[in-house]
Design a protein around this motif. Structure first.
Motif, PDB file in Angstrom:
ATOM      1  N   UNK A   1       0.857  -1.170   0.000  1.00 53.06           N
ATOM      2  CA  UNK A   1       0.000   0.000   0.000  1.00 53.06           C
ATOM      3  C   UNK A   1       0.899   1.227   0.000  1.00 53.06           C
ATOM      4  N   UNK A   2       0.361   2.332  -0.450  1.00 55.83           N
ATOM      5  CA  UNK A   2       1.103   3.584  -0.442  1.00 55.83           C
ATOM      6  C   UNK A   2       0.553   4.419   0.713  1.00 55.83           C
ATOM      7  N   UNK A   3       1.440   4.781   1.647  1.00 54.53           N
ATOM      8  CA  UNK A   3       1.065   5.584   2.808  1.00 54.53           C
ATOM      9  C   UNK A   3       1.949   6.822   2.814  1.00 54.53           C
ATOM     10  N   UNK A   4       1.329   7.968   2.712  1.00 50.47           N
ATOM     11  CA  UNK A   4       2.073   9.245   2.676  1.00 50.47           C
ATOM     12  C   UNK A   4       3.187   9.214   1.627  1.00 50.47           C
ATOM     13  N   UNK A   5       2.885   8.624   0.485  1.00 49.91           N
ATOM     14  CA  UNK A   5       3.838   8.595  -0.620  1.00 49.91           C
ATOM     15  C   UNK A   5       4.888   7.508  -0.539  1.00 49.91           C
ATOM     16  N   UNK A   6       4.885   6.705   0.521  1.00 51.06           N
ATOM     17  CA  UNK A   6       5.885   5.643   0.697  1.00 51.06           C
ATOM     18  C   UNK A   6       5.254   4.264   0.483  1.00 51.06           C
ATOM     19  N   UNK A   7       6.029   3.363  -0.089  1.00 49.44           N
ATOM     20  CA  UNK A   7       5.576   1.997  -0.345  1.00 49.44           C
ATOM     21  C   UNK A   7       5.750   1.160   0.915  1.00 49.44           C
ATOM     22  N   UNK A   8       4.647   0.539   1.373  1.00 48.15           N
ATOM     23  CA  UNK A   8       4.674  -0.290   2.581  1.00 48.15           C
ATOM     24  C   UNK A   8       4.105  -1.672   2.283  1.00 48.15           C
ATOM     25  N   UNK A   9       4.895  -2.725   2.486  1.00 55.65           N
ATOM     26  CA  UNK A   9       4.368  -4.082   2.337  1.00 55.65           C
ATOM     27  C   UNK A   9       3.267  -4.346   3.365  1.00 55.65           C
ATOM     28  N   UNK A  10       2.282  -5.135   2.985  1.00 46.56           N
ATOM     29  CA  UNK A  10       1.190  -5.447   3.908  1.00 46.56           C
ATOM     30  C   UNK A  10       1.576  -6.533   4.910  1.00 46.56           C
ATOM     31  N   UNK A  11       2.406  -7.496   4.493  1.00 48.61           N
ATOM     32  CA  UNK A  11       2.795  -8.589   5.388  1.00 48.61           C
ATOM     33  C   UNK A  11       4.007  -8.202   6.232  1.00 48.61           C
ATOM     34  N   UNK A  12       4.001  -8.604   7.477  1.00 48.70           N
ATOM     35  CA  UNK A  12       5.106  -8.318   8.396  1.00 48.70           C
ATOM     36  C   UNK A  12       6.425  -8.859   7.862  1.00 48.70           C
ATOM     37  N   UNK A  13       6.419 -10.059   7.332  1.00 54.55           N
ATOM     38  CA  UNK A  13       7.653 -10.655   6.791  1.00 54.55           C
ATOM     39  C   UNK A  13       8.293  -9.719   5.778  1.00 54.55           C
ATOM     40  N   UNK A  14       7.494  -9.147   4.904  1.00 53.53           N
ATOM     41  CA  UNK A  14       8.025  -8.279   3.864  1.00 53.53           C
ATOM     42  C   UNK A  14       8.461  -6.923   4.423  1.00 53.53           C
ATOM     43  N   UNK A  15       7.815  -6.459   5.468  1.00 55.49           N
ATOM     44  CA  UNK A  15       8.263  -5.221   6.123  1.00 55.49           C
ATOM     45  C   UNK A  15       9.648  -5.422   6.724  1.00 55.49           C
ATOM     46  N   UNK A  16       9.862  -6.584   7.334  1.00 56.44           N
ATOM     47  CA  UNK A  16      11.164  -6.889   7.923  1.00 56.44           C
ATOM     48  C   UNK A  16      12.218  -7.010   6.824  1.00 56.44           C
ATOM     49  N   UNK A  17      11.889  -7.672   5.726  1.00 57.50           N
ATOM     50  CA  UNK A  17      12.839  -7.808   4.614  1.00 57.50           C
ATOM     51  C   UNK A  17      13.200  -6.447   4.035  1.00 57.50           C
ATOM     52  N   UNK A  18      12.251  -5.517   4.039  1.00 58.33           N
ATOM     53  CA  UNK A  18      12.492  -4.185   3.480  1.00 58.33           C
ATOM     54  C   UNK A  18      13.366  -3.328   4.390  1.00 58.33           C
ATOM     55  N   UNK A  19      13.356  -3.607   5.687  1.00 58.44           N
ATOM     56  CA  UNK A  19      14.064  -2.751   6.646  1.00 58.44           C
ATOM     57  C   UNK A  19      15.310  -3.403   7.213  1.00 58.44           C
ATOM     58  N   UNK A  20      15.173  -4.579   7.739  1.00 59.77           N
ATOM     59  CA  UNK A  20      16.295  -5.251   8.392  1.00 59.77           C
ATOM     60  C   UNK A  20      15.820  -5.921   9.669  1.00 59.77           C
ATOM     61  N   UNK A  21      16.726  -6.455  10.440  1.00 61.30           N
ATOM     62  CA  UNK A  21      16.348  -7.196  11.641  1.00 61.30           C
ATOM     63  C   UNK A  21      15.588  -6.320  12.637  1.00 61.30           C
ATOM     64  N   UNK A  22      14.590  -6.898  13.266  1.00 62.09           N
ATOM     65  CA  UNK A  22      13.765  -6.143  14.210  1.00 62.09           C
ATOM     66  C   UNK A  22      14.458  -5.902  15.540  1.00 62.09           C
ATOM     67  N   UNK A  23      15.498  -6.654  15.832  1.00 61.33           N
ATOM     68  CA  UNK A  23      16.174  -6.493  17.121  1.00 61.33           C
ATOM     69  C   UNK A  23      17.452  -5.661  17.039  1.00 61.33           C
ATOM     70  N   UNK A  24      17.815  -5.202  15.832  1.00 63.37           N
ATOM     71  CA  UNK A  24      19.033  -4.413  15.656  1.00 63.37           C
ATOM     72  C   UNK A  24      18.782  -3.318  14.616  1.00 63.37           C
ATOM     73  N   UNK A  25      18.411  -2.144  15.055  1.00 62.44           N
ATOM     74  CA  UNK A  25      18.158  -1.040  14.134  1.00 62.44           C
ATOM     75  C   UNK A  25      19.426  -0.517  13.483  1.00 62.44           C
ATOM     76  N   UNK A  26      20.581  -0.954  13.974  1.00 57.99           N
ATOM     77  CA  UNK A  26      21.843  -0.497  13.403  1.00 57.99           C
ATOM     78  C   UNK A  26      22.320  -1.395  12.257  1.00 57.99           C
ATOM     79  N   UNK A  27      21.495  -2.370  11.873  1.00 54.60           N
ATOM     80  CA  UNK A  27      21.828  -3.276  10.781  1.00 54.60           C
ATOM     81  C   UNK A  27      20.761  -3.207   9.697  1.00 54.60           C
TER      82      UNK A  27
END
Length: 99
Positions: free
Chosen positions: A63-89
């Motif tokens: 979905x597009x939220x405020x002009x940004x692409x956001x996956x609907x599934x949590x798995x894909x959100x994690x793949x798009x960002x990185x590990x949930x326990x280490x924001x520095x990676x």
């Protein structure tokens, strides 16, 4: 709406398809808004797989939220960002350092 994601075979990096190539930023991903565009993305994914460029090719819902692409599934959100326990990676760390 859907986008095409995969893992680059050479290094495992999560990538998305955009304008004939695989890119590292979900914000650049080509968005399919109808079945014909989805079929074109699937064909591009099949070519990437056959050419040994990517693995784990998948069309994902976004979905597009405020002009940004956001996956609907949590798995894909994690793949798009990185590990949930280490924001520095992962990709999320690249965004923080660029700011």
């Amino acid at each position: 709406m859907k986008i095409l994601t995969a893992n680059r075979l050479s290094d495992g990096e999560v990538v998305w398809f955009a304008n004939g190539q695989w890119v590292e930023s979900i914000s650049q991903a080509e968005i399919a808004e109808d079945k014909a565009a989805e079929a074109a993305l699937e064909a591009a994914g099949a070519r990437g797989l056959a050419d040994n460029l990517v693995v784990d090719v998948d069309l994902i819902d976004v979905e597009i939220v405020d002009g940004a692409t956001h996956p609907l599934r949590l798995r894909e959100r994690i793949r798009a960002a990185g590990p949930t326990n280490r924001n520095d990676l992962g990709k999320q760390a690249r965004t923080q350092h660029a700011a």
